[in-house]
Design a protein around this motif. Sequence first.
Motif, short mmCIF file in Angstrom:
data_model
loop_
_atom_site.label_atom_id
_atom_site.label_comp_id
_atom_site.label_asym_id
_atom_site.label_seq_id
_atom_site.Cartn_x
_atom_site.Cartn_y
_atom_site.Cartn_z
N SER A 195 26.97 49.11 64.33
CA SER A 195 28.42 49.07 64.18
C SER A 195 29.04 48.33 65.36
N GLU A 196 30.07 47.57 65.07
CA GLU A 196 30.80 46.89 66.15
C GLU A 196 31.68 47.86 66.92
N ASN A 197 31.80 49.08 66.40
CA ASN A 197 32.66 50.07 67.05
C ASN A 197 31.87 50.99 67.99
N THR A 198 30.94 50.40 68.70
CA THR A 198 30.18 51.14 69.71
C THR A 198 30.11 50.32 70.99
N ALA A 199 29.94 51.01 72.09
CA ALA A 199 29.68 50.37 73.38
C ALA A 199 28.74 51.26 74.15
N VAL A 200 27.73 50.68 74.75
CA VAL A 200 26.77 51.43 75.54
C VAL A 200 27.31 51.60 76.95
N VAL A 201 27.27 52.83 77.44
CA VAL A 201 27.77 53.14 78.78
C VAL A 201 26.62 53.74 79.60
N PRO A 202 26.15 53.03 80.63
CA PRO A 202 25.14 53.64 81.49
C PRO A 202 25.70 54.91 82.13
N LEU A 203 25.03 56.03 81.93
CA LEU A 203 25.60 57.29 82.40
C LEU A 203 24.51 58.32 82.66
N ASP A 204 24.31 58.61 83.92
CA ASP A 204 23.42 59.68 84.36
C ASP A 204 24.30 60.81 84.85
N VAL A 205 24.33 61.92 84.12
CA VAL A 205 25.28 62.98 84.44
C VAL A 205 24.95 63.72 85.73
N THR A 206 23.79 63.44 86.32
CA THR A 206 23.44 64.06 87.60
C THR A 206 23.77 63.16 88.78
N ASP A 207 24.36 62.02 88.52
CA ASP A 207 24.65 61.03 89.55
C ASP A 207 26.15 60.76 89.57
N PHE A 210 35.73 54.95 67.45
CA PHE A 210 34.99 54.05 68.33
C PHE A 210 34.19 54.95 69.26
N VAL A 211 32.88 54.72 69.36
CA VAL A 211 32.00 55.64 70.08
C VAL A 211 31.37 54.97 71.29
N TYR A 212 31.55 55.59 72.44
CA TYR A 212 30.87 55.16 73.65
C TYR A 212 29.55 55.92 73.74
N ILE A 213 28.45 55.17 73.75
CA ILE A 213 27.12 55.73 73.77
C ILE A 213 26.70 55.95 75.21
N GLY A 214 26.85 57.16 75.71
CA GLY A 214 26.41 57.47 77.06
C GLY A 214 24.90 57.61 77.08
N SER A 215 24.24 56.84 77.96
CA SER A 215 22.78 56.87 78.00
C SER A 215 22.31 56.63 79.43
N ARG A 216 21.45 57.50 79.92
CA ARG A 216 20.90 57.32 81.26
C ARG A 216 20.03 56.07 81.31
N ASP A 217 19.30 55.82 80.23
CA ASP A 217 18.44 54.63 80.12
C ASP A 217 19.20 53.58 79.29
N VAL A 218 19.60 52.50 79.94
CA VAL A 218 20.42 51.50 79.27
C VAL A 218 19.68 50.86 78.10
N ALA A 219 18.40 50.57 78.27
CA ALA A 219 17.64 49.94 77.20
C ALA A 219 17.60 50.82 75.96
N ARG A 220 17.41 52.12 76.17
CA ARG A 220 17.40 53.03 75.02
C ARG A 220 18.79 53.14 74.40
N GLY A 221 19.81 53.06 75.23
CA GLY A 221 21.16 53.06 74.70
C GLY A 221 21.42 51.84 73.82
N GLU A 222 20.93 50.68 74.28
CA GLU A 222 21.09 49.46 73.50
C GLU A 222 20.32 49.55 72.18
N GLU A 223 19.14 50.14 72.22
CA GLU A 223 18.36 50.33 70.99
C GLU A 223 19.11 51.23 70.01
N ALA A 224 19.71 52.29 70.55
CA ALA A 224 20.47 53.20 69.69
C ALA A 224 21.66 52.50 69.06
N ALA A 225 22.38 51.72 69.86
CA ALA A 225 23.54 50.99 69.33
C ALA A 225 23.11 50.01 68.24
#
Length: 240
Positions: A47-59, A27-42
């Motif tokens: 796969s139902e085994n993904t979840a998008v996680v808003p994540l800016d590693v500088t914040d 099961f993969v958590y898709i870390g993405s600073r841009d949520v919309a791009r994360g949703e596009e990637a998912a």
Amino acid sequence: MKTALITGANKSIGFETARQLLDAGYFVYIGSRDVARGEEAAAQLGSENTAVVPLDVTDAGSIHAARQLIGRTTDKLDVLINNAGIRGDFPQLPTSAPVSTIRSVFETNFFGAIEVTQTFMDLLRKAPHPRIVNVTSGLASLTLHSDPSWMYYPIKGAAYGPSKTALNAWTLALAYELRDTAFKVNVVDPGYTATDFNEHRGTGTVEDAAAIIVRFATLDADGPTGKYYSNDRDGEESPW
């Protein structure tokens, strides 16, 4: 089902790493600073085994919010892949590169990876065989940088390479701290890969780049820890 968090997973090597881990049953958590791009990637992964996680590693706030979000859906994290990284503006001449550029690159490539790792350590410790992969670069190697015969010898700079050298050093210290546990902690150089990162000038494929990351994300109990491996060296150890 094993779980994995990948930072910067909405495109390029991070995206392909997510795809290969899904194929391996994670099961993969898709870390993405841009949520919309994360949703596009998912959506592309399909796969139902993904979840998008808003994540800016500088914040710091974003990192801790991501920890809370993931913690609501799982009580453990088997794999952390610190993939998010930036190159910074070029040229990066040591005598003239703005300190602001150097600091910005270090914030993402070095301090970001540290804060994400520390924030998710509680979930990682609850996994029976936790794995941490810090994505580095061949340009992190001080040994190679001092060898005039190395093919990338002229490619030096004040920000990107040093940020990855620092990441390597911190990873060694982390692996040593966790040496008597079930953790496996390594730095992996995916090689000079054709991505947006380098205007697609790289010679390697994202499939091969992701494969070496997945290899170390899925190590068995006999696998190495505290090591530096590179696709530019056919997947073998690289000199520090």
